[in-house]
Design a protein around this motif. Sequence first.
Motif, PDB file in Angstrom:
ATOM      1  N   ILE A  21     -35.454  -7.672 -41.084  1.00 40.27           N
ATOM      2  CA  ILE A  21     -35.613  -7.848 -42.530  1.00 40.27           C
ATOM      3  C   ILE A  21     -34.316  -7.422 -43.215  1.00 40.27           C
ATOM      4  O   ILE A  21     -33.878  -6.284 -43.097  1.00 40.27           O
ATOM      5  N   MET A  23     -31.918  -6.240 -46.058  1.00 33.57           N
ATOM      6  CA  MET A  23     -31.926  -5.479 -47.295  1.00 33.57           C
ATOM      7  C   MET A  23     -30.878  -6.041 -48.256  1.00 33.57           C
ATOM      8  O   MET A  23     -30.063  -6.888 -47.910  1.00 33.57           O
ATOM      9  N   ARG A  28     -29.913  -5.021 -41.807  1.00 30.97           N
ATOM     10  CA  ARG A  28     -31.173  -5.564 -41.299  1.00 30.97           C
ATOM     11  C   ARG A  28     -32.000  -4.454 -40.652  1.00 30.97           C
ATOM     12  O   ARG A  28     -31.499  -3.725 -39.793  1.00 30.97           O
ATOM     13  N   ALA A  31     -38.537  -4.679 -37.558  1.00 28.33           N
ATOM     14  CA  ALA A  31     -39.969  -4.557 -37.825  1.00 28.33           C
ATOM     15  C   ALA A  31     -40.757  -5.284 -36.748  1.00 28.33           C
ATOM     16  O   ALA A  31     -40.250  -6.193 -36.083  1.00 28.33           O
ATOM     17  N   LEU A  51     -48.289  -1.756 -44.572  1.00 28.74           N
ATOM     18  CA  LEU A  51     -46.905  -1.495 -44.201  1.00 28.74           C
ATOM     19  C   LEU A  51     -46.767  -0.036 -43.769  1.00 28.74           C
ATOM     20  O   LEU A  51     -47.259   0.870 -44.449  1.00 28.74           O
ATOM     21  N   ARG A  53     -43.576   2.449 -42.627  1.00 29.51           N
ATOM     22  CA  ARG A  53     -42.124   2.594 -42.495  1.00 29.51           C
ATOM     23  C   ARG A  53     -41.830   3.996 -41.954  1.00 29.51           C
ATOM     24  O   ARG A  53     -42.106   4.982 -42.634  1.00 29.51           O
ATOM     25  N   GLN A  82     -42.119  -0.716 -39.359  1.00 32.65           N
ATOM     26  CA  GLN A  82     -40.665  -0.867 -39.511  1.00 32.65           C
ATOM     27  C   GLN A  82     -39.935   0.434 -39.205  1.00 32.65           C
ATOM     28  O   GLN A  82     -40.330   1.508 -39.683  1.00 32.65           O
ATOM     29  N   SER A  90     -33.113  -0.423 -36.068  1.00 29.56           N
ATOM     30  CA  SER A  90     -32.629  -0.819 -37.394  1.00 29.56           C
ATOM     31  C   SER A  90     -31.146  -0.503 -37.557  1.00 29.56           C
ATOM     32  O   SER A  90     -30.635   0.486 -37.025  1.00 29.56           O
ATOM     33  N   ASP A 103     -35.061   0.334 -49.960  1.00 27.31           N
ATOM     34  CA  ASP A 103     -35.478  -0.343 -48.731  1.00 27.31           C
ATOM     35  C   ASP A 103     -36.978  -0.628 -48.747  1.00 27.31           C
ATOM     36  O   ASP A 103     -37.422  -1.658 -48.214  1.00 27.31           O
ATOM     37  N   ASP A 106     -37.380  -3.760 -50.975  1.00 26.11           N
ATOM     38  CA  ASP A 106     -36.923  -4.994 -50.329  1.00 26.11           C
ATOM     39  C   ASP A 106     -37.867  -5.419 -49.201  1.00 26.11           C
ATOM     40  O   ASP A 106     -38.079  -6.618 -48.976  1.00 26.11           O
ATOM     41  N   THR A 107     -38.452  -4.450 -48.507  1.00 23.07           N
ATOM     42  CA  THR A 107     -39.405  -4.793 -47.450  1.00 23.07           C
ATOM     43  C   THR A 107     -40.689  -5.366 -48.052  1.00 23.07           C
ATOM     44  O   THR A 107     -41.248  -6.352 -47.541  1.00 23.07           O
ATOM     45  N   TRP A 110     -40.005  -8.900 -49.006  1.00 26.95           N
ATOM     46  CA  TRP A 110     -39.997  -9.776 -47.829  1.00 26.95           C
ATOM     47  C   TRP A 110     -41.416 -10.121 -47.404  1.00 26.95           C
ATOM     48  O   TRP A 110     -41.722 -11.275 -47.099  1.00 26.95           O
TER      49      TRP A 110
END
Length: 554
Positions: A21, A23, A28, A31, A51, A53, A82, A90, A103, A106-107, A110
């Motif tokens: 993914i 940012m 990237r 995930a 989600l 993270r 992720q 990552s 972040d 942005d995730t 996405w």
Amino acid sequence: MPDILRIPPAPESPLSTPARIRMRDGVRLAADVYLPGAPEAADASPGDTILIRLPYDKSGVYCFIPLIAEYFTRRGYRVVAQDVRGKFRSEGDALLFVNEVDDGYDTLEWITRQAWSNGRVAMWGDSYYGYTQWAAAASGHPALKAIAPRVTGTQLGEPVRRTAAERVRRVEWGITYLYPLTQFFENDALHWEPDWSRRDFAAQAEEVIAQLGQRGLSYDQWYPNPVLLPRFPQGDPFAGRSVPVLHTIGWWDNCAPLSWADVAAIAERPNWEAHHYLRIEAIDHESYQLLEADGDRVAERSEAQIRALLPRTLDPALDFFEVFVRGNGRAGEVPRVSWNLAGTEEQRESATWPPAGVRTVTRYATADGALAEQPGPEATLAWRHDPADLVPSSAPDAFSFLLSLPDEAPIGERDDVLRFDSAALTADVDLAGPATARLELSSDGPVADCFVRLLDVAPDGTALRIARGQLQLLDAGTPHTLEIDLGQLGYRVRAGHRLRVHISSSDYPEFLPQTGTGADPWSWGETRITTQRTRVGGADGLALTLTVLEGALP
């Protein structure tokens, strides 16, 4: 040189589809995407997403995310797990805390653009991956419909900062500077143990850095010249749009003070308070329970034990998401506070914390070592702090206190620990709410730490810690009255038991010890023995205040 065990990323789960993914700055983040159904017949139609993270390897055994994802997908959720920036697969720098708001946004963005997403996202997780939920919520992304942070806090982890005007501050955790040297040094996790007998921790850190052949960005940000980088927009995690929160705190979680600080901050913000739901369990940071079956109180849980753990860990969040993500049920039917009365199997519900009907009770320390209903004659008590003979921490790992379930009675036999005991209880007493200690402290050294532990002493003499607090007094040559927060209690003290208070000036290695000279405890240096003093008796003597729901204290 210490032995350094490098933990690389584990193989990605065959139940997931890997994704990278991008940012906003081009970095990237790795995930894994889990969809409901078998991999060969996965349901890729639009649905709700959870989600997660985290910095501990989305595929690894420590956090068993593949098993958690499997549990969530059985309830029809899509799951995105992720690795945060700079960790495991990552890209980017391993920099603690500061990138998680952007972040997270942005995730979320996405996820909303994927064919299997209906645009509604929830988040779940413990500790640092509880923190990433607060960060994503602070980003204000409209797709985030609910979060379920557990055993965490918005001010997780950073070193204690000293300001010129203060006389009192928190005592530094021993883990503070180790975390960026182990979990957040580079992509892989680095497991190594300091030589706790040396105590020149800064020198040991430099030896490890030299051994690794590179410096760590997070460590250098904090020591020796700390650079404060902002975590949240406006510096406040609760300044923006609120989301429904199922906020889980453990009675024995060493991070609980950070959680309770967030509860207090949320109470001052009506938009957050309206959506705040509190759950309090008799667990520590690693989810061991007070009333754990003996066979489950093990350091390495089997897969069968982990699977058995999932319902009590995940079902409260799933029930919460059913209402606030899927819209099944009414918010008014969700209890505002669900709390365990530790020492029992009861999970109670109340409209507020503390629950209605509580009262405060104060007991006073006496010169003969009692906790009495009335103050006794005034006296000054003294104890020493010897940097070469520190009061030991009771648990080998503060994050899994209930794994070892230590007996703290032997600590009270030391001559550098003050001890005060109540009479034995004639009937059960239920404590529910804050506990505090007030005492006047002074020292013949420049800095003094004060640790207060509240214990439940059984008839056989064993003592379980049920509350604690600690503060550091600067310019300690001048007496100062400390109000020490011992945290919150939901606990049944049984008839025949008694309450005990321990007062000391070290708790090592859970907290960095004072040198006695004012030297930085992380770098160590010259040391000397100091003597601390407090007063008992009279209106201003050492006192303990508890919140009682049922029963009477002796």
